[in-house]
Design a protein around this motif. Sequence first.
Motif, PDB file in Angstrom:
ATOM      1  N   LEU A   1       0.945  -1.292   0.125  1.00  0.00           N
ATOM      2  CA  LEU A   1       0.066   0.040  -0.059  1.00  0.00           C
ATOM      3  C   LEU A   1       0.956   1.307  -0.143  1.00  0.00           C
ATOM      4  N   LEU A   2       0.672   2.364  -0.798  1.00  0.00           N
ATOM      5  CA  LEU A   2       1.410   3.400  -1.139  1.00  0.00           C
ATOM      6  C   LEU A   2       0.419   4.509  -1.064  1.00  0.00           C
ATOM      7  N   ASP A   3       0.369   5.385  -0.184  1.00  0.00           N
ATOM      8  CA  ASP A   3      -0.519   6.577   0.021  1.00  0.00           C
ATOM      9  C   ASP A   3       0.163   7.791  -0.137  1.00  0.00           C
ATOM     10  N   LEU A   4      -0.082   8.493  -1.471  1.00  0.00           N
ATOM     11  CA  LEU A   4       0.597   9.862  -1.830  1.00  0.00           C
ATOM     12  C   LEU A   4      -0.400  11.074  -1.893  1.00  0.00           C
ATOM     13  N   SER A   5      -1.434  10.737  -1.268  1.00  0.00           N
ATOM     14  CA  SER A   5      -2.388  11.621  -1.567  1.00  0.00           C
ATOM     15  C   SER A   5      -2.392  13.127  -0.927  1.00  0.00           C
ATOM     16  N   ASN A   6      -2.926  13.911  -1.568  1.00  0.00           N
ATOM     17  CA  ASN A   6      -2.829  15.295  -0.984  1.00  0.00           C
ATOM     18  C   ASN A   6      -1.465  15.800  -0.723  1.00  0.00           C
ATOM     19  N   ASN A   7      -0.400  15.739  -1.878  1.00  0.00           N
ATOM     20  CA  ASN A   7       0.810  16.309  -2.167  1.00  0.00           C
ATOM     21  C   ASN A   7       0.825  17.542  -3.334  1.00  0.00           C
ATOM     22  N   SER A   8       1.662  17.353  -3.977  1.00  0.00           N
ATOM     23  CA  SER A   8       1.888  18.251  -4.976  1.00  0.00           C
ATOM     24  C   SER A   8       2.612  17.569  -6.302  1.00  0.00           C
ATOM     25  N   LEU A   9       2.134  16.379  -6.427  1.00  0.00           N
ATOM     26  CA  LEU A   9       2.773  15.238  -7.624  1.00  0.00           C
ATOM     27  C   LEU A   9       2.032  16.047  -8.865  1.00  0.00           C
ATOM     28  N   THR A  10       3.016  16.018  -9.763  1.00  0.00           N
ATOM     29  CA  THR A  10       2.614  16.539 -11.246  1.00  0.00           C
ATOM     30  C   THR A  10       2.734  15.124 -12.214  1.00  0.00           C
ATOM     31  N   ASP A  11       3.421  14.293 -11.785  1.00  0.00           N
ATOM     32  CA  ASP A  11       3.374  13.046 -12.674  1.00  0.00           C
ATOM     33  C   ASP A  11       4.139  11.760 -11.856  1.00  0.00           C
ATOM     34  N   LEU A  12       3.891  10.501 -12.327  1.00  0.00           N
ATOM     35  CA  LEU A  12       4.378   9.338 -11.766  1.00  0.00           C
ATOM     36  C   LEU A  12       5.536   8.907 -12.641  1.00  0.00           C
ATOM     37  N   PRO A  13       6.451   8.426 -11.741  1.00  0.00           N
ATOM     38  CA  PRO A  13       7.475   7.807 -12.766  1.00  0.00           C
ATOM     39  C   PRO A  13       7.159   6.527 -13.391  1.00  0.00           C
ATOM     40  N   GLN A  14       8.278   6.562 -14.617  1.00  0.00           N
ATOM     41  CA  GLN A  14       7.736   5.489 -15.595  1.00  0.00           C
ATOM     42  C   GLN A  14       8.352   4.151 -15.270  1.00  0.00           C
ATOM     43  N   ASP A  15       8.785   4.019 -13.971  1.00  0.00           N
ATOM     44  CA  ASP A  15       9.448   2.915 -13.400  1.00  0.00           C
ATOM     45  C   ASP A  15       8.750   2.244 -11.915  1.00  0.00           C
ATOM     46  N   MET A  16       7.606   2.713 -11.923  1.00  0.00           N
ATOM     47  CA  MET A  16       6.586   2.236 -11.011  1.00  0.00           C
ATOM     48  C   MET A  16       6.519   0.936 -10.919  1.00  0.00           C
ATOM     49  N   ASP A  17       6.597   0.069 -11.977  1.00  0.00           N
ATOM     50  CA  ASP A  17       6.243  -1.257 -11.982  1.00  0.00           C
ATOM     51  C   ASP A  17       7.366  -2.080 -11.315  1.00  0.00           C
ATOM     52  N   ARG A  18       8.224  -1.384 -10.756  1.00  0.00           N
ATOM     53  CA  ARG A  18       9.557  -2.065  -9.831  1.00  0.00           C
ATOM     54  C   ARG A  18       8.571  -2.436  -8.681  1.00  0.00           C
ATOM     55  N   LEU A  19       7.732  -1.488  -8.313  1.00  0.00           N
ATOM     56  CA  LEU A  19       6.773  -2.339  -6.980  1.00  0.00           C
ATOM     57  C   LEU A  19       5.964  -3.528  -7.454  1.00  0.00           C
ATOM     58  N   GLU A  20       6.356  -4.630  -7.689  1.00  0.00           N
ATOM     59  CA  GLU A  20       5.860  -5.771  -7.928  1.00  0.00           C
ATOM     60  C   GLU A  20       4.682  -6.496  -7.205  1.00  0.00           C
ATOM     61  N   GLN A  21       4.629  -6.004  -5.781  1.00  0.00           N
ATOM     62  CA  GLN A  21       3.718  -6.576  -4.939  1.00  0.00           C
ATOM     63  C   GLN A  21       2.627  -5.407  -4.660  1.00  0.00           C
ATOM     64  N   LEU A  22       2.669  -4.270  -5.329  1.00  0.00           N
ATOM     65  CA  LEU A  22       1.882  -3.169  -5.072  1.00  0.00           C
ATOM     66  C   LEU A  22       0.378  -3.572  -4.907  1.00  0.00           C
ATOM     67  N   VAL A  23      -0.530  -3.289  -4.279  1.00  0.00           N
ATOM     68  CA  VAL A  23      -2.023  -3.823  -4.258  1.00  0.00           C
ATOM     69  C   VAL A  23      -2.894  -2.548  -4.287  1.00  0.00           C
ATOM     70  N   THR A  24      -2.536  -1.690  -3.479  1.00  0.00           N
ATOM     71  CA  THR A  24      -3.397  -0.247  -3.469  1.00  0.00           C
ATOM     72  C   THR A  24      -2.710   1.035  -3.482  1.00  0.00           C
ATOM     73  N   LEU A  25      -3.004   1.824  -4.360  1.00  0.00           N
ATOM     74  CA  LEU A  25      -2.133   3.067  -4.615  1.00  0.00           C
ATOM     75  C   LEU A  25      -3.303   4.417  -4.718  1.00  0.00           C
ATOM     76  N   PHE A  26      -3.022   5.155  -3.465  1.00  0.00           N
ATOM     77  CA  PHE A  26      -3.637   6.409  -3.440  1.00  0.00           C
ATOM     78  C   PHE A  26      -2.874   7.544  -3.982  1.00  0.00           C
ATOM     79  N   VAL A  27      -3.280   8.240  -5.032  1.00  0.00           N
ATOM     80  CA  VAL A  27      -2.730   9.461  -5.413  1.00  0.00           C
ATOM     81  C   VAL A  27      -3.687  10.538  -5.676  1.00  0.00           C
TER      82      VAL A  27
END
Length: 384
Positions: free
Chosen positions: A245-271
């Motif tokens: 689980l990765l929670d990045l909500s309510n920040n100042s992100l403008t984009d996500l990296p192109q290598d996020m698939d490195r998180l091979e066990q990620l189930v939940t993503l909050f952005v």
Amino acid sequence: MGLERKVDVPVCDLSLLRGIWEVRVNKYRQKQKKEEERIEKSALSRIDQEWQYRIYCKSLKSSERNLLHHYLERDRLTDIQTCTEGEQQDQKDLEDQEDQEGNKLIFQLNGERWMDFPKELQWMTYLKEWHVRGTRISRLPEYLALFTQLTVLEIPKNTIAELPPEIGKLTELKELNVSYNRLLRVPPELGNCENLKRLELTGNGNLSELPFELSSLKQLVHLDIAENKFVSIPICALRMSSLQLLDLSNNSLTDLPQDMDRLEQLVTLFVHKNNLSYLPHCLTNISTLKMIVVSGDELNCIPTKLCCNPDIKFIRLYDNPASEAKKKEEEKKKEENKRRRWREQREEVKDSREKEFIEAYISSLKDRDTVPYSTTKVSISCLL
């Protein structure tokens, strides 16, 4: 006309330099760790602690001293004077009561009247959990490193401004919650807590980066850094191979990296509540992904496989215009009164309630077979 001067520019592989740098860093860490172990094995700190304990006991009454003896580790009570028969009976009753309660080694502290940790805490090094919430404590105690058996350190909604480097000595730590405090940075020594499974840093306001050393947290499954000032995903987060689980909500992100698939066990993503206009295609390569929550106001480019995959709950939240205007007005008032402490505390409570509302709403969707294509978040106030 002067002579022309040739300059040779060395060309090398940056990955080679990085490898050399990492080897030197590892050698330095091993050397530092050996020195710390040597100091810990030294008898000087233990002798000093015993004398400090004896001096403190002189200031206590007989009943208070015996009560303190009861809560201390049994192997440190060899040089304490014996109790009378009546005192021994009282101590036995306390032990029976402790056994009935399940022998929970938990320390709890609540309320704004607390501005510092109680002095008696330094002798209770056998504790396994700390739960300190809603106090005015601004720093952790210097003796924190003595609590080597600590597995849970939960200290949300206080006024803590920094985590000491000694936190890296809590190698048994599994859960760390420092949400809604005033952290500006996270010490790199936290990367030594390799058994850590849950890390929550929500709502610290000015927190904008995490040290690269946290990459060694290979057992971490829950990372919550919402409601801060991150402009990109920390590099160390992409190297937490067990993250679910990765929670990045309510920040100042403008984009996500192109290598996020490195998180091979990620189930939940909050952005949600960021400034994202698109989602990278690499998210479709994460086979374990089951839920994505985003803000749909500015999002205009989404991989088809994400929003049409029946195995993924893809949720877009939309703020209605009325609540958005109200939010801007509240932010303006907050800016005008940011130096008033009572206003700051009020905003912290508000932020935590909003997060709790979102979490409750998302958890209710997990049990549904279908998810609405778009969702409007509403706030309800009641007068009783």
